[in-house]
Design an enzyme around this catalytic site. Structure first.
Site, PDB file in Angstrom:
ATOM      1  CG  ASP A 104      28.919  38.821  37.539  1.00 34.49           C
ATOM      2  OD1 ASP A 104      29.597  39.288  38.473  1.00 34.49           O
ATOM      3  OD2 ASP A 104      29.208  37.782  36.921  1.00 34.49           O
TER       4      ASP A 104
HETATM    5  N1  URA Z   1      29.334  33.731  39.505  1.00 34.91           N
HETATM    6  C1  URA Z   1      29.370  34.549  38.444  1.00 34.91           C
HETATM    7  O1  URA Z   1      30.105  34.318  37.499  1.00 34.91           O
HETATM    8  N2  URA Z   1      28.564  35.627  38.442  1.00 34.91           N
HETATM    9  C2  URA Z   1      27.705  35.913  39.435  1.00 34.91           C
HETATM   10  O2  URA Z   1      26.972  36.907  39.361  1.00 34.91           O
HETATM   11  C3  URA Z   1      27.674  35.045  40.539  1.00 34.91           C
HETATM   12  C4  URA Z   1      28.501  33.962  40.549  1.00 34.91           C
END
Ligand code: URA
Length: 235
Positions: A104
């Site tokens: 993310d």
């Molecule tokens: N899980 C998440 O919630 N975000 C990420 O970036 C990776 C795994």
């Protein structure tokens, strides 16, 4: 292979015409001899090629470990935010490079960037279950019951079944690590949410048995050697 073609295939910041110019200036050498013409043939597997004193070694594929900072996105193009491909040094921006797997925008840590589609496919295929380890900071203290909840395979958002995951609480009750064997959208955040907690900070610290180099500063990257690439797929 032609010298100019070879150099520009390994260094995206050097076009063929740039190589021609560098040769003309006497800044390119092959096996210890200065080469003034960029159209000579070289054996890409054995020739010792230097440009401006820097060795150009031949690697069919490139593998980059990036310590992604927050605010950078894992797509190849984005209108607003910087992408991981935009923050790596130009010498690594070879044709066909892409992030193998996503984090993310607000997640930090290990992103693999490569032009090896086959490896990325093996790593990302739902059947491969390559473990990914995350360091997590939580809004509320973790509870012992989390170990079993994760180990049993959690159901999130009503009907989405997750594979068993390994939770380990830290000595700080707001910190923990989690190992996942799949990569659903916002998975770590959604799993903790279903336990009534919230992720306030997230960092990926390993893929397979390859760990993010603890000395690699945020926003920096390093090239992974081929022998270490195997560790990405090791369970
Ligand atoms: N899980 C998440 O919630 N975000 C990420 O970036 C990776 C795994």
């Amino acid at each position: 292979m032609r010298l100019d073609k070879f150099i520009s295939s390994q260094r995206s910041d050097l076009s063929r015409s740039a190589v021609k110019e560098l040769c003309r200036k006497g800044l390119v050498s092959v096996d210890g001899q200065t080469v003034k013409k960029s159209d000579v043939q070289v054996d890409e597997n054995s020739a010792q090629i230097y440009v401006n004193g820097e060795k150009i070694s031949y690697q069919r594929h490139l593998y980059i470990m990036l310590n992604k900072p927050q605010g950078v996105v894992c797509s190849t193009k984005d209108g607003e935010s910087k992408t991981v491909l935009e923050i790596i040094p130009p010498k690594y921006r070879r044709k066909g490079m892409f992030p193998a797997g996503r984090l993310d925008k607000d997640t930090e840590g290990f992103v693999l960037i490569t032009d090896d589609g086959e490896l990325a496919h093996k790593m990302l295929s739902p059947k491969s279950h390559v473990p990914k380890t995350y360091f997590v900071k939580l809004e509320k203290p973790w509870e012992e019951s989390y170990i079993e909840a994760f180990a049993n395979g959690m159901t999130i958002d009503g009907d989405e079944k997750c594979l068993p995951a390994e939770f380990k609480g830290g000595s700080d009750k707001y910190e923990c690590t989690l190992v996942l064997h799949e990569g659903k959208f916002h998975q770590v955040k959604r799993m903790f949410c279903s336990l009534g907690n919230n992720v306030v900070y997230l960092r990926r610290i390993s893929i397979g048995s390859l760990e993010l180099d603890p000395n690699l500063p945020l926003g920096e990257c390093l090239e992974i050697l081929h022998k270490d690439v195997e560790k990405l797929l090791a369970q």
